[in-house]
Motif scaffolding. Structure first.
Motif, PDB file in Angstrom:
ATOM      1  N   GLY A 170       1.054  -1.257  -0.059  1.00 13.55           N
ATOM      2  CA  GLY A 170       0.029   0.048   0.055  1.00 13.55           C
ATOM      3  C   GLY A 170       0.721   1.133  -0.012  1.00 13.55           C
ATOM      4  O   GLY A 170       0.788   2.411  -0.615  1.00 13.55           O
ATOM      5  N   GLY A 171       1.912   1.199   0.768  1.00 15.95           N
ATOM      6  CA  GLY A 171       2.861   2.347   0.755  1.00 15.95           C
ATOM      7  C   GLY A 171       3.622   2.786  -0.345  1.00 15.95           C
ATOM      8  O   GLY A 171       3.707   3.830  -1.023  1.00 15.95           O
ATOM      9  N   THR A 172       3.671   1.637  -1.184  1.00 18.60           N
ATOM     10  CA  THR A 172       4.576   1.838  -2.417  1.00 18.60           C
ATOM     11  C   THR A 172       3.590   2.262  -3.581  1.00 18.60           C
ATOM     12  O   THR A 172       3.995   3.063  -4.319  1.00 18.60           O
ATOM     13  N   ILE A 173       2.252   1.585  -3.760  1.00 26.69           N
ATOM     14  CA  ILE A 173       1.486   2.243  -4.697  1.00 26.69           C
ATOM     15  C   ILE A 173       0.986   3.399  -4.361  1.00 26.69           C
ATOM     16  O   ILE A 173       0.940   4.320  -5.522  1.00 26.69           O
ATOM     17  N   SER A 174       0.806   3.944  -3.117  1.00 22.87           N
ATOM     18  CA  SER A 174       0.553   5.371  -2.767  1.00 22.87           C
ATOM     19  C   SER A 174       1.464   6.136  -3.188  1.00 22.87           C
ATOM     20  O   SER A 174       1.273   7.333  -3.678  1.00 22.87           O
ATOM     21  N   ALA A 175       2.922   5.806  -2.993  1.00 21.85           N
ATOM     22  CA  ALA A 175       3.821   6.599  -3.414  1.00 21.85           C
ATOM     23  C   ALA A 175       3.988   6.881  -4.735  1.00 21.85           C
ATOM     24  O   ALA A 175       4.265   7.917  -5.470  1.00 21.85           O
ATOM     25  N   ILE A 176       3.720   5.814  -5.566  1.00 23.27           N
ATOM     26  CA  ILE A 176       3.830   6.011  -7.292  1.00 23.27           C
ATOM     27  C   ILE A 176       2.957   6.913  -7.565  1.00 23.27           C
ATOM     28  O   ILE A 176       2.878   7.810  -8.376  1.00 23.27           O
ATOM     29  N   ILE A 177       1.467   6.775  -6.948  1.00 23.05           N
ATOM     30  CA  ILE A 177       0.321   7.674  -7.519  1.00 23.05           C
ATOM     31  C   ILE A 177       0.533   9.168  -7.020  1.00 23.05           C
ATOM     32  O   ILE A 177       0.523  10.003  -7.861  1.00 23.05           O
ATOM     33  N   ILE A 178       0.967   9.420  -5.744  1.00 20.78           N
ATOM     34  CA  ILE A 178       1.340  10.836  -5.246  1.00 20.78           C
ATOM     35  C   ILE A 178       2.303  11.562  -6.275  1.00 20.78           C
ATOM     36  O   ILE A 178       2.330  12.698  -6.407  1.00 20.78           O
ATOM     37  N   THR A 179       3.288  10.876  -6.415  1.00 21.78           N
ATOM     38  CA  THR A 179       4.664  11.338  -6.887  1.00 21.78           C
ATOM     39  C   THR A 179       4.409  11.479  -8.251  1.00 21.78           C
ATOM     40  O   THR A 179       4.785  12.622  -8.846  1.00 21.78           O
ATOM     41  N   SER A 180       3.493  10.657  -9.050  1.00 20.08           N
ATOM     42  CA  SER A 180       3.112  10.924 -10.301  1.00 20.08           C
ATOM     43  C   SER A 180       2.218  12.223 -10.389  1.00 20.08           C
ATOM     44  O   SER A 180       2.431  13.003 -11.299  1.00 20.08           O
ATOM     45  N   ILE A 208      10.326   1.069  -2.807  1.00 18.91           N
ATOM     46  CA  ILE A 208      10.600  -0.106  -1.963  1.00 18.91           C
ATOM     47  C   ILE A 208      12.113  -0.265  -1.241  1.00 18.91           C
ATOM     48  O   ILE A 208      11.979  -0.749  -0.424  1.00 18.91           O
ATOM     49  N   SER A 209      12.987   0.443  -2.045  1.00 22.32           N
ATOM     50  CA  SER A 209      14.162   0.686  -1.422  1.00 22.32           C
ATOM     51  C   SER A 209      14.178   1.549  -0.242  1.00 22.32           C
ATOM     52  O   SER A 209      15.012   1.069   0.850  1.00 22.32           O
ATOM     53  N   GLY A 210      13.283   2.555  -0.190  1.00 21.15           N
ATOM     54  CA  GLY A 210      13.008   3.233   1.085  1.00 21.15           C
ATOM     55  C   GLY A 210      12.713   2.496   2.293  1.00 21.15           C
ATOM     56  O   GLY A 210      13.120   2.486   3.148  1.00 21.15           O
ATOM     57  N   GLN A 211      11.916   1.441   2.021  1.00 19.23           N
ATOM     58  CA  GLN A 211      11.387   0.562   2.975  1.00 19.23           C
ATOM     59  C   GLN A 211      12.439  -0.424   3.574  1.00 19.23           C
ATOM     60  O   GLN A 211      12.581  -0.825   4.649  1.00 19.23           O
ATOM     61  N   PHE A 212      13.005  -0.810   2.475  1.00 20.36           N
ATOM     62  CA  PHE A 212      14.525  -1.540   3.035  1.00 20.36           C
ATOM     63  C   PHE A 212      15.316  -0.938   3.953  1.00 20.36           C
ATOM     64  O   PHE A 212      15.918  -1.395   4.672  1.00 20.36           O
ATOM     65  N   GLY A 213      15.577   0.426   3.512  1.00 18.70           N
ATOM     66  CA  GLY A 213      16.285   1.340   4.282  1.00 18.70           C
ATOM     67  C   GLY A 213      15.935   1.601   5.725  1.00 18.70           C
ATOM     68  O   GLY A 213      16.539   1.452   6.866  1.00 18.70           O
ATOM     69  N   ASP A 214      14.581   1.538   5.981  1.00 14.32           N
ATOM     70  CA  ASP A 214      13.793   1.393   7.273  1.00 14.32           C
ATOM     71  C   ASP A 214      14.315   0.177   7.771  1.00 14.32           C
ATOM     72  O   ASP A 214      14.750   0.202   9.219  1.00 14.32           O
ATOM     73  N   ILE A 239      17.902  11.280  14.038  1.00 16.36           N
ATOM     74  CA  ILE A 239      17.903  11.556  12.365  1.00 16.36           C
ATOM     75  C   ILE A 239      17.715  10.306  11.550  1.00 16.36           C
ATOM     76  O   ILE A 239      17.252  10.259  10.594  1.00 16.36           O
ATOM     77  N   LEU A 240      18.693   9.303  11.980  1.00 14.55           N
ATOM     78  CA  LEU A 240      18.541   7.912  11.318  1.00 14.55           C
ATOM     79  C   LEU A 240      17.310   7.142  11.610  1.00 14.55           C
ATOM     80  O   LEU A 240      17.180   6.266  10.672  1.00 14.55           O
ATOM     81  N   ASP A 241      16.669   7.455  12.536  1.00  9.55           N
ATOM     82  CA  ASP A 241      15.326   6.855  12.645  1.00  9.55           C
ATOM     83  C   ASP A 241      14.223   7.600  11.690  1.00  9.55           C
ATOM     84  O   ASP A 241      13.598   7.054  11.138  1.00  9.55           O
ATOM     85  N   ARG A 242      14.428   9.015  11.462  1.00  6.80           N
ATOM     86  CA  ARG A 242      13.649   9.456  10.713  1.00  6.80           C
ATOM     87  C   ARG A 242      13.882   9.428   8.996  1.00  6.80           C
ATOM     88  O   ARG A 242      13.010   9.433   8.325  1.00  6.80           O
ATOM     89  N   PHE A 243      15.357   9.622   8.979  1.00  8.64           N
ATOM     90  CA  PHE A 243      15.771   9.632   7.566  1.00  8.64           C
ATOM     91  C   PHE A 243      16.127   8.289   6.993  1.00  8.64           C
ATOM     92  O   PHE A 243      16.919   8.451   5.927  1.00  8.64           O
ATOM     93  N   ASP A 244      16.031   7.297   7.786  1.00 12.17           N
ATOM     94  CA  ASP A 244      16.574   6.069   7.073  1.00 12.17           C
ATOM     95  C   ASP A 244      16.029   5.442   5.776  1.00 12.17           C
ATOM     96  O   ASP A 244      16.742   4.990   4.963  1.00 12.17           O
ATOM     97  N   SER A 245      14.746   5.938   5.417  1.00 15.03           N
ATOM     98  CA  SER A 245      14.444   5.358   4.223  1.00 15.03           C
ATOM     99  C   SER A 245      14.788   6.378   3.321  1.00 15.03           C
ATOM    100  O   SER A 245      14.845   6.143   2.040  1.00 15.03           O
ATOM    101  N   LEU A 246      14.952   7.739   3.521  1.00 14.27           N
ATOM    102  CA  LEU A 246      15.298   8.684   2.658  1.00 14.27           C
ATOM    103  C   LEU A 246      16.701   8.325   2.119  1.00 14.27           C
ATOM    104  O   LEU A 246      17.351   8.580   0.845  1.00 14.27           O
ATOM    105  N   ILE A 247      17.649   7.838   3.138  1.00 14.88           N
ATOM    106  CA  ILE A 247      19.077   7.460   2.604  1.00 14.88           C
ATOM    107  C   ILE A 247      18.956   6.416   1.462  1.00 14.88           C
ATOM    108  O   ILE A 247      19.818   6.490   0.517  1.00 14.88           O
ATOM    109  N   PHE A 248      18.076   5.268   1.625  1.00 10.21           N
ATOM    110  CA  PHE A 248      17.983   4.310   0.432  1.00 10.21           C
ATOM    111  C   PHE A 248      17.448   4.901  -0.685  1.00 10.21           C
ATOM    112  O   PHE A 248      17.367   4.145  -1.718  1.00 10.21           O
ATOM    113  N   ILE A 249      16.612   5.954  -0.489  1.00 15.24           N
ATOM    114  CA  ILE A 249      15.739   6.572  -1.765  1.00 15.24           C
ATOM    115  C   ILE A 249      16.540   7.460  -2.697  1.00 15.24           C
ATOM    116  O   ILE A 249      16.433   7.483  -3.845  1.00 15.24           O
ATOM    117  N   SER A 250      17.756   8.063  -1.811  1.00 16.31           N
ATOM    118  CA  SER A 250      18.306   8.878  -2.547  1.00 16.31           C
ATOM    119  C   SER A 250      18.976   8.624  -4.194  1.00 16.31           C
ATOM    120  O   SER A 250      19.021   9.225  -4.796  1.00 16.31           O
TER     121      SER A 250
END
Length: 260
Positions: A170-180, A208-214, A239-250
């Motif tokens: 659900g998170g990934t589908i939502s991210a695709i829709i909202i980002t699109s 997906i990578s962001g969720q693996f970053g978490d 910071i690593l608790d909040r931005f863990d997914s962003l690190i893998f998304i970058s």
């Protein structure tokens, strides 16, 4: 004050701060990323100390500063990586108290907390940097709510028992829709922003990578025996608790820079 209330208040303040930094421009973003990397180094250093693993802070901090300067002056970050590797390797040779184990953990910490975050600062496009936050926040938010309502199958229980397969999807589908939708709206004002198959695939991979970053950050916390990396952000941890997914998304947003 309940943990949820703290989380909401901190989240609102954080979003307003991010908007303000983005409004100030690329220089402010790069400086902010540098500050984030310093705090991330501190948090990771404290976490590994729980296992009696000492990061070699002199090379890490100099490497963080060098990477920031390379990003700020738009020099390819690969040169910063090479510089750090050579510098850290020389320190291993000449320092009596610098072990191979510490050397390996220091190399990892540089790549994880410094290099990957600075990929965002190396993107000369504020709107794509905003896209990274949209992917991260939309994935995390909808994965949480959808997982809370419909989650029945555990994702990787031994790492993070609260995450579900339903929430992840659900998170990934939502991210695709909202980002699109975000890029479609941008396209109305600037035709250089558009959505194609490559862009959707990269957004999918980024989410997906962001969720693996978490999960990756959670794995480190379990290994070191800590609940949160710090108490810097009430209700969120460090910071690593909040931005863990962003690190893998970058890295994927960095790729998106060449496809959109």
């Amino acid at each position: 004050m309940s943990d949820l209330y703290k989380r909401v208040i901190t989240g609102v303040i954080g979003i307003l701060l991010i908007i303000f930094i983005i409004y100030l421009g690329l220089s402010a973003i790069k400086i902010s990323i540098f500050i984030l990397t310093l705090e991330a180094i501190r948090e990771l250093h404290n976490a590994f100390m729980k296992k009696n693993i000492k990061l070699y802070l002199p090379t890490l901090l100099i490497g963080a500063l060098a990477t920031f300067l390379f990003s700020y002056y738009e020099i390819k970050l690969i040169y910063a990586v090479i510089l750090f590797f050579i510098m850290n390797s020389i320190c291993l040779i000449v320092s009596i108290n610098y072990s191979i184990e510490e050397y390996m953990y220091t190399n990892f910490s540089y790549f994880y907390t410094v290099f990957l975050l600075n990929l965002l600062g190396n993107i000369d496009d504020i709107y794509l940097i905003i896209a990274a936050f949209i992917i991260s926040f939309s994935t995390d938010t909808f994965a949480y709510f959808i997982g809370s309502m419909f989650g029945k199958h555990k994702l990787i229980e031994r790492v993070s028992p609260n995450k579900s397969v339903e929430g992840a999807i659900g998170g990934t589908i939502s991210a695709i829709i909202i980002t699109s939708i975000y890029f479609i709206m941008l396209n109305r004002y600037n035709s250089s922003y558009f959505i194609n198959l490559y862009s959707v695939i990269i957004i999918l991979a980024a989410s997906i990578s962001g969720q693996f970053g978490d999960l990756f950050a959670s794995k480190i916390k379990r290994y070191t025996g800590i609940k949160d990396y710090s108490k810097l952000l009430p209700g969120h941890g460090g910071i690593l608790d909040r931005f863990d997914s962003l690190i893998f998304i970058s890295p994927f947003v960095y790729l998106l820079y060449f496809f959109i």
